[in-house]
Write an enzyme that holds these catalytic residues in place. Sequence first.
Site, PDB file in Angstrom:
ATOM      1  N   GLU A  12       0.856  -1.202   0.131  1.00 14.93           N
ATOM      2  CA  GLU A  12      -0.083   0.099  -0.007  1.00 14.93           C
ATOM      3  C   GLU A  12       1.091   1.276   0.050  1.00 14.93           C
ATOM      4  O   GLU A  12       0.592   2.437   0.099  1.00 14.93           O
ATOM      5  CB  GLU A  12      -1.046  -0.055   1.229  1.00 14.93           C
ATOM      6  CG  GLU A  12      -2.170  -1.196   1.030  1.00 14.93           C
ATOM      7  CD  GLU A  12      -2.527  -1.257   2.438  1.00 14.93           C
ATOM      8  OE1 GLU A  12      -3.750  -1.448   2.576  1.00 14.93           O
ATOM      9  OE2 GLU A  12      -1.942  -1.268   3.702  1.00 14.93           O
ATOM     10  N   ASP A 202     -12.060  -5.004  -2.340  1.00 17.50           N
ATOM     11  CA  ASP A 202     -13.253  -6.098  -2.242  1.00 17.50           C
ATOM     12  C   ASP A 202     -14.605  -5.666  -1.699  1.00 17.50           C
ATOM     13  O   ASP A 202     -14.648  -4.630  -1.183  1.00 17.50           O
ATOM     14  CB  ASP A 202     -12.623  -7.246  -1.526  1.00 17.50           C
ATOM     15  CG  ASP A 202     -12.476  -6.770  -0.023  1.00 17.50           C
ATOM     16  OD1 ASP A 202     -13.187  -6.852   1.020  1.00 17.50           O
ATOM     17  OD2 ASP A 202     -11.267  -6.125   0.456  1.00 17.50           O
TER      18      ASP A 202
HETATM   19  N1  ADE Z   1      -9.232  -4.193   4.093  1.00 21.28           N
HETATM   20  C1  ADE Z   1      -9.684  -4.626   2.667  1.00 21.28           C
HETATM   21  N2  ADE Z   1     -10.589  -5.273   2.755  1.00 21.28           N
HETATM   22  C2  ADE Z   1     -11.265  -5.488   4.028  1.00 21.28           C
HETATM   23  C3  ADE Z   1     -12.167  -6.266   4.607  1.00 21.28           C
HETATM   24  N3  ADE Z   1     -13.179  -6.791   3.793  1.00 21.28           N
HETATM   25  N4  ADE Z   1     -12.141  -6.272   5.878  1.00 21.28           N
HETATM   26  C4  ADE Z   1     -11.415  -5.554   6.777  1.00 21.28           C
HETATM   27  N5  ADE Z   1     -10.355  -5.018   6.347  1.00 21.28           N
HETATM   28  C5  ADE Z   1     -10.219  -4.800   4.914  1.00 21.28           C
END
Ligand code: ADE
Length: 234
Positions: A12, A202
């Site tokens: 990142e 996501d």
């Molecule tokens: N960072 C990126 N995706 C995530 C997720 N699904 N839950 C917690 N932190 C995250």
Amino acid sequence: MRLGVISALAEEQHGLIEAMRSPQRHLHGMREYTAGKLWEIDSVCVLSRIGKVAAAMTATTLVEKFGVTHIIFTGVAGSTDPGVHVGDIVVAESLVQHDMDARPLFPQFEVPLTGLSRLPTDRQVSQKLAGAARRFLETEEKGKLHRGLIGSGDQFMSDPARLKALKALLPDLLAVEMEGAAVAQVCFELGVPFGVIRTISDNANEDAAVDFMHFVKHVASRYAFNVIKNYCQA
Ligand code: ADE
């Protein structure tokens, strides 16, 4: 002005250290802090590692030991809103510790003895971050900018039932991650202006882990690098 730039993972923040002028590395508390100039801005970059305690420790050290006057957290997050898609960017207006629950002593989500459940970001920093993100997204084929509530908890969210329950309590929640609201509490208590910018990797569902890994490996660093570059050059 001295800017602290925190990310949870190396991917990142990839490229930022390399872009630093006169970088000086300092090891402290199992983390490497690199001080130098990012496009004329005196800065300190560091990887917090994952979770609220890790992030709080890192933010506190940046302020108390490295004298930063502003903090930006940059990284990825899971979407918690049907209008927020993978590749979009969310700039936090406020952050909530979604796993904070000291009921019946305090209302759910309220950080005890602060009177706050939503910790606000600095308006000027967030405005500048949003501008930097917008300029970056103009160069991309897709991706929208959103501003609003981000939730943080010591939990990778991949259970749709849990997400549904959380969203019922916080209908305006745009994204979840694992550090931002901890940095928010530290900055609130120390009086340090800060902002949080997250790229959606996501949808916080059954596919979250696979999508997250792919996004972090192949896409995340380009976003973070260019947004921070635009921020520093503004
Ligand atoms: N960072 C990126 N995706 C995530 C997720 N699904 N839950 C917690 N932190 C995250």
